[in-house]
Design an enzyme around this catalytic site. Structure first.
Site, PDB file in Angstrom:
ATOM      1  N   ASP A  45       0.816  -1.206   0.000  1.00  0.00           N
ATOM      2  CA  ASP A  45       0.000   0.000   0.000  1.00  0.00           C
ATOM      3  C   ASP A  45       0.854   1.261   0.000  1.00  0.00           C
ATOM      4  O   ASP A  45       0.459   2.287  -0.561  1.00  0.00           O
ATOM      5  CB  ASP A  45      -0.930   0.002   1.214  1.00  0.00           C
ATOM      6  CG  ASP A  45      -2.059  -1.011   1.089  1.00  0.00           C
ATOM      7  OD1 ASP A  45      -2.444  -1.323  -0.049  1.00  0.00           O
ATOM      8  OD2 ASP A  45      -2.551  -1.497   2.120  1.00  0.00           O
ATOM      9  N   ASP A  78       3.093  18.021  18.886  1.00  0.00           N
ATOM     10  CA  ASP A  78       4.543  18.025  18.731  1.00  0.00           C
ATOM     11  C   ASP A  78       5.180  17.393  19.969  1.00  0.00           C
ATOM     12  O   ASP A  78       5.105  17.936  21.066  1.00  0.00           O
ATOM     13  CB  ASP A  78       5.023  19.474  18.554  1.00  0.00           C
ATOM     14  CG  ASP A  78       6.485  19.540  18.143  1.00  0.00           C
ATOM     15  OD1 ASP A  78       7.224  18.572  18.394  1.00  0.00           O
ATOM     16  OD2 ASP A  78       6.886  20.570  17.562  1.00  0.00           O
ATOM     17  N   ASP A  80      -4.216  14.162  21.591  1.00  0.00           N
ATOM     18  CA  ASP A  80      -2.983  13.990  20.819  1.00  0.00           C
ATOM     19  C   ASP A  80      -3.112  14.510  19.397  1.00  0.00           C
ATOM     20  O   ASP A  80      -2.104  14.640  18.701  1.00  0.00           O
ATOM     21  CB  ASP A  80      -2.584  12.514  20.772  1.00  0.00           C
ATOM     22  CG  ASP A  80      -1.888  12.074  22.049  1.00  0.00           C
ATOM     23  OD1 ASP A  80      -1.699  12.923  22.936  1.00  0.00           O
ATOM     24  OD2 ASP A  80      -1.541  10.881  22.159  1.00  0.00           O
ATOM     25  N   THR A 112      -9.472   2.577   6.264  1.00  0.00           N
ATOM     26  CA  THR A 112      -8.936   1.276   6.681  1.00  0.00           C
ATOM     27  C   THR A 112      -7.472   1.379   7.104  1.00  0.00           C
ATOM     28  O   THR A 112      -6.814   0.360   7.315  1.00  0.00           O
ATOM     29  CB  THR A 112      -9.069   0.238   5.547  1.00  0.00           C
ATOM     30  OG1 THR A 112      -8.433   0.748   4.358  1.00  0.00           O
ATOM     31  CG2 THR A 112     -10.520  -0.059   5.248  1.00  0.00           C
ATOM     32  N   ALA A 113      -6.972   2.616   7.227  1.00  0.00           N
ATOM     33  CA  ALA A 113      -5.574   2.815   7.590  1.00  0.00           C
ATOM     34  C   ALA A 113      -5.479   3.392   9.007  1.00  0.00           C
ATOM     35  O   ALA A 113      -6.020   2.815   9.945  1.00  0.00           O
ATOM     36  CB  ALA A 113      -4.893   3.716   6.554  1.00  0.00           C
ATOM     37  N   TYR A 114      -4.823   4.528   9.169  1.00  0.00           N
ATOM     38  CA  TYR A 114      -4.589   5.137  10.479  1.00  0.00           C
ATOM     39  C   TYR A 114      -5.903   5.356  11.231  1.00  0.00           C
ATOM     40  O   TYR A 114      -6.019   5.085  12.430  1.00  0.00           O
ATOM     41  CB  TYR A 114      -3.851   6.458  10.257  1.00  0.00           C
ATOM     42  CG  TYR A 114      -3.337   7.168  11.490  1.00  0.00           C
ATOM     43  CD1 TYR A 114      -3.456   6.622  12.770  1.00  0.00           C
ATOM     44  CD2 TYR A 114      -2.692   8.383  11.363  1.00  0.00           C
ATOM     45  CE1 TYR A 114      -2.967   7.290  13.881  1.00  0.00           C
ATOM     46  CE2 TYR A 114      -2.197   9.063  12.466  1.00  0.00           C
ATOM     47  CZ  TYR A 114      -2.349   8.518  13.723  1.00  0.00           C
ATOM     48  OH  TYR A 114      -1.869   9.187  14.819  1.00  0.00           O
ATOM     49  N   SER A 115      -6.926   5.829  10.537  1.00  0.00           N
ATOM     50  CA  SER A 115      -8.203   6.120  11.179  1.00  0.00           C
ATOM     51  C   SER A 115      -8.805   4.887  11.831  1.00  0.00           C
ATOM     52  O   SER A 115      -9.378   4.969  12.927  1.00  0.00           O
ATOM     53  CB  SER A 115      -9.191   6.706  10.151  1.00  0.00           C
ATOM     54  OG  SER A 115     -10.457   6.925  10.734  1.00  0.00           O
ATOM     55  N   LEU A 116      -8.681   3.740  11.203  1.00  0.00           N
ATOM     56  CA  LEU A 116      -9.231   2.509  11.758  1.00  0.00           C
ATOM     57  C   LEU A 116      -8.549   2.173  13.082  1.00  0.00           C
ATOM     58  O   LEU A 116      -9.202   1.800  14.053  1.00  0.00           O
ATOM     59  CB  LEU A 116      -9.060   1.363  10.761  1.00  0.00           C
ATOM     60  CG  LEU A 116      -9.680   0.023  11.147  1.00  0.00           C
ATOM     61  CD1 LEU A 116     -11.192   0.131  11.277  1.00  0.00           C
ATOM     62  CD2 LEU A 116      -9.312  -1.056  10.131  1.00  0.00           C
TER      63      LEU A 116
END
Length: 268
Positions: free
Chosen positions: A53, A132, A160, A171-175
């Site tokens: 990906d 940061d 954060d 289906t990536a970071y958000s999941l």
């Protein structure tokens, strides 16, 4: 029809494997060009990307801007964005034939456009604002407070950070951050808080024709586009996030099943 082949050398261990696929496609009668870096992709109708990906993400922005369609063959781990696994590469012949005849379904994946401090960044998966942790200054930001606004209302997120994702990025970071799974064809974006300091902060889905404005009201943030840190942002900075004026176009083979792919990939 002109076909390009882009191989991620860190995933496809054998140079001969990439060359074999180039020759296979050329043997089907298509004018075929080998590319070595995503930035070089140009002058073709479709690019076949060999990798995971990450390789697709790196190639998609350049290809999308130039109207070049993208077909992925998975040599990585999950491969949500790829149409074939590495042992299926010969099946690409049918999809290329349909594509050349205009008889192929094209999945148009929306991208995000983020404008901040006179610069524009694009993302196929997500735009993320993270506190940061001391990357830009020695003193880390303990709490990042953000004010968000669209024409349907305002909200405040403390914690954060916050990410805004496309259906592709759901289906990536958000999941991992607790967001919902969106089918790739729905015309929406989603805001997902990152480790929010309130139980009331939840993912919010909104129409992708809306413009989202985000203001940093406390702390400093790192801006990431598809996981790549692109800027350090101080307090009071405002961002505008909207739908990009182009799409990343992915030919889809017959019988493709999004829900089956989700089930298979998430169980790995």
């Amino acid at each position: 029809m002109k076909v390009g082949v882009l191989g991620n050398a860190t995933k496809v261990k054998s140079e001969q494997t990439i060359e074999n696929i180039v020759q296979f496609i050329r043997g089907l009668g298509y004018e075929t060009t080998r590319f070595f870096v995503p930035q070089a992709v140009d002058g073709v109708d479709v690019v076949v990307v060999l990798g995971g990906d990450g390789a697709i993400l790196h190639a998609s922005l350049n290809a999308a801007r130039k109207g070049i369609k993208i077909i992925g063959i998975n040599y990585g781990n999950l491969g949500f964005l790829t149409e074939y696994e590495k042992d299926e590469y010969e099946q690409i012949a049918d999809l290329l034939n349909q594509l050349s005849q205009g008889a192929c379904r094209i999945l148009k994946r929306s991208l995000l456009q983020c404008e901040v401090a006179g610069k524009i960044f694009y993302a196929l998966n997500e735009i993320a604002l993270q506190r940061d942790y001391g990357l830009s200054e020695r003193k880390p930001t303990q709490i990042l407070k953000l004010e968000t606004e669209t024409d349907v209302g305002k909200s405040v997120v403390s914690g954060d950070g916050l990410l805004v994702c496309t259906p592709t990025g759901s289906t990536a970071y958000s999941l991992s951050a607790g967001g919902a799974i969106l089918t790739p064809d729905v015309p929406v974006f989603m805001m997902t808080p990152i480790c929010a300091f309130s139980m009331r902060s939840r993912p919010i889905v909104f129409a992708d024709d809306k413009v989202l404005r985000v203001k940093i009201t406390r702390g400093r943030a790192i801006l990431l586009a598809d996981g790549l840190a692109v800027a350090g942002l101080p307090e009071t900075v405002e961002l505008k996030i909207s739908k990009a004026p182009f799409t990343a176009d992915f030919p889809v083979r017959d019988g493709s099943d999004f829900f089956a792919k989700i089930k298979n990939k998430l169980s790995e």
